[in-house]
Design an enzyme around this catalytic site. Structure first.
Site, PDB file in Angstrom:
ATOM      1  N   ASP A 177      -5.964  10.197  -3.161  1.00  0.00           N
ATOM      2  CA  ASP A 177      -7.071  11.735  -1.778  1.00  0.00           C
ATOM      3  C   ASP A 177      -8.567  11.691  -2.293  1.00  0.00           C
ATOM      4  OD1 ASP A 177      -5.504  11.167  -0.161  1.00  0.00           O
ATOM      5  OD2 ASP A 177      -4.095  13.359  -0.621  1.00  0.00           O
ATOM      6  N   ASN A 183      -9.533  -0.819   7.433  1.00  0.00           N
ATOM      7  CA  ASN A 183      -8.439   0.370   7.832  1.00  0.00           C
ATOM      8  C   ASN A 183      -6.990   0.153   8.941  1.00  0.00           C
ATOM      9  OD1 ASN A 183      -5.263   2.410   7.516  1.00  0.00           O
ATOM     10  ND2 ASN A 183      -7.230   3.559   7.515  1.00  0.00           N
ATOM     11  N   GLU A 205     -11.434   9.372  -2.142  1.00  0.00           N
ATOM     12  CA  GLU A 205     -12.925   9.935  -1.482  1.00  0.00           C
ATOM     13  C   GLU A 205     -12.874  10.348  -1.172  1.00  0.00           C
ATOM     14  OE1 GLU A 205      -9.459  11.989   1.790  1.00  0.00           O
ATOM     15  OE2 GLU A 205      -8.948  10.036   1.029  1.00  0.00           O
ATOM     16  N   HIS A 216      -7.715   4.424  -4.937  1.00  0.00           N
ATOM     17  CA  HIS A 216      -8.705   4.656  -3.516  1.00  0.00           C
ATOM     18  C   HIS A 216      -8.958   6.525  -3.906  1.00  0.00           C
ATOM     19  CE1 HIS A 216      -7.082   5.750   0.145  1.00  0.00           C
ATOM     20  NE2 HIS A 216      -6.100   5.067  -0.024  1.00  0.00           N
ATOM     21  N   TYR A 237       1.356  -1.643  -0.157  1.00  0.00           N
ATOM     22  CA  TYR A 237       0.083  -0.443  -0.389  1.00  0.00           C
ATOM     23  C   TYR A 237       0.987   1.484  -0.208  1.00  0.00           C
ATOM     24  CZ  TYR A 237      -3.144   3.174   1.540  1.00  0.00           C
ATOM     25  OH  TYR A 237      -3.829   5.212   1.344  1.00  0.00           O
ATOM     26  N   CYS A 288      -6.634  13.964   7.447  1.00  0.00           N
ATOM     27  CA  CYS A 288      -6.058  12.515   7.591  1.00  0.00           C
ATOM     28  C   CYS A 288      -7.896  12.537   7.857  1.00  0.00           C
ATOM     29  CB  CYS A 288      -5.377  12.877   8.972  1.00  0.00           C
ATOM     30  SG  CYS A 288      -5.565  10.889   9.596  1.00  0.00           S
ATOM     31  N   GLU A 293     -14.045   4.299   5.290  1.00  0.00           N
ATOM     32  CA  GLU A 293     -12.938   5.110   6.371  1.00  0.00           C
ATOM     33  C   GLU A 293     -13.812   4.952   7.923  1.00  0.00           C
ATOM     34  OE1 GLU A 293     -10.009   5.023   7.945  1.00  0.00           O
ATOM     35  OE2 GLU A 293      -8.806   6.635   7.512  1.00  0.00           O
ATOM     36  N   ASP A 318      -3.035   5.400  -2.421  1.00  0.00           N
ATOM     37  CA  ASP A 318      -4.272   6.435  -2.244  1.00  0.00           C
ATOM     38  C   ASP A 318      -4.247   7.675  -3.253  1.00  0.00           C
ATOM     39  OD1 ASP A 318      -5.210   8.225  -0.905  1.00  0.00           O
ATOM     40  OD2 ASP A 318      -3.876   8.748   1.107  1.00  0.00           O
ATOM     41  N   ASP A 359      -0.691  15.350   6.789  1.00  0.00           N
ATOM     42  CA  ASP A 359      -1.715  14.718   5.859  1.00  0.00           C
ATOM     43  C   ASP A 359      -3.008  16.075   5.600  1.00  0.00           C
ATOM     44  OD1 ASP A 359      -3.000  13.184   3.702  1.00  0.00           O
ATOM     45  OD2 ASP A 359      -3.801  11.934   5.509  1.00  0.00           O
ATOM     46  N   ARG A 406     -13.531   5.216  -1.666  1.00  0.00           N
ATOM     47  CA  ARG A 406     -13.802   5.543   0.247  1.00  0.00           C
ATOM     48  C   ARG A 406     -14.738   6.343   0.421  1.00  0.00           C
ATOM     49  NH1 ARG A 406      -8.576   8.342   3.887  1.00  0.00           N
ATOM     50  NH2 ARG A 406      -9.652   9.649   4.781  1.00  0.00           N
TER      51      ARG A 406
END
Length: 301
Positions: free
Chosen positions: A91, A213, A118, A116, A48, A126, A191, A89, A62, A161
């Site tokens: 974002d 996660n 989100e 992914h 990952y 984060c 998440e 990731d 983040d 996500r």
């Protein structure tokens, strides 16, 4: 040697097959190339690439400060080194719908097996911090539909996500998951779920593969692979674990150096030179080099 011998297209097909296998896959997060090689060497299913880790590596929090170029470059650096699939990731997609389409193709070119995206408001936070905000359902589903339309390799996994659990609760999460599935998501990343019962509820709400996660110091508990398998989770990521372990060891070593003026007491905890060389395949490079430049001077030269 320099690059993985497994083509990106094959890694993507392998990833899709693994997600459908009924097994629970484990993808630890790599913080650089050699940690990715270590993950593969230890027999994990994949690697990952975390936005939080990439941010930290750049000395940034983040909160959406990393760019598409920085994230796709890090993903490429890691994907080229390993034979296993890499999940990255992306974002919130690094912009609006056309920007998101470019994001998908940049990550395809980077050689990863999937990404992914989100549903947070941009700039994001984060996933385990308070104060998050999510976009409306239309915007969230547009992101996924745009991503699915932009990909050129049909095996490239588009994972959706959702961070809505911490904002609006579990019922809204289940509704959002159904909408993301309808929009064309290949897998779901819910998440900050708060219990195994919530994972079971997500499992009942979708037929798609589910990601869990397992991040330390977050809102949820750290469940075992078996516990997550029993509630129907298909993939578990440990995004920041190796970075945290490495930074903890680095702090202890620096404290020892500061206190004692030497690192002698820490040497036993360090990775040896020979083990590092083994991971980096020094022998393979040497064999390659010797096979090309293997010559001897004649006596008169």
């Amino acid at each position: 040697m320099l690059y993985s011998a497994v083509p990106a297209q094959q890694k993507r097909a392998d990833f899709r097959a693994a997600l459908a296998s009924g097994k629970t896959l484990q993808f630890p997060g790599a913080f650089n190339g050699v940690s990715a090689k270590l993950i593969q060497d230890k027999g994990f299913d994949g690697v990952y690439v975390s936005g939080a880790v990439t941010s930290a590596d750049l000395g940034l929090p983040d909160i959406g400060l990393t760019t598409l170029s920085e994230m796709s470059l890090r993903a490429k650096q890691i994907a080229r080194l390993v034979d296993v699939p890499v999940l990255a990731d992306a974002d919130t997609g690094f912009g609006e719908m056309l920007n998101l389409a470019r994001t998908i193709q940049e990550f395809e070119d980077a050689g990863v097996a999937g990404i992914h995206i989100e549903d947070q408001v941009n700039p994001k936070r984060c996933g385990h911090l308070d104060g998050k905000a999510v976009v409306d359902e239309h915007t969230a589903t547009q992101r996924i539909a745009s991503a699915a339309r932009a990909r050129r390799d049909s095996n490239f996994v588009i994972m959706a996500r959702t961070d809505i659990r911490a904002v609006e609760g579990l019922p809204a999460t289940l509704d959002r998951i159904r909408a993301l599935e309808d929009a064309g998501a290949d897998a779901i990343f819910p998440e900050a779920l708060m219990s195994l019962d919530e994972f079971e509820a997500v499992r009942a709400a979708t037929s798609l593969p589910i990601l869990a996660n397992m991040t330390e110091f977050g809102k949820g508990q750290l469940y075992t692979k078996q516990q997550l398998h029993d509630v129907g989770v298909n993939l578990v990521i440990y995004p920041v674990s190796l970075l945290r372990a490495a930074m903890g060891a680095a702090e202890r070593a620096l404290d020892s150096l500061r206190s004692h003026g030497t690192l002698e007491s820490e040497v036993g905890n360090m990775q040896t030179r020979s083990r590092l060389y083994e991971l980096l395949d020094y022998e393979g490079y040497n064999d390659f080099d010797s096979s090309i430049f293997n010559f001897k001077l004649s006596p008169d030269q």
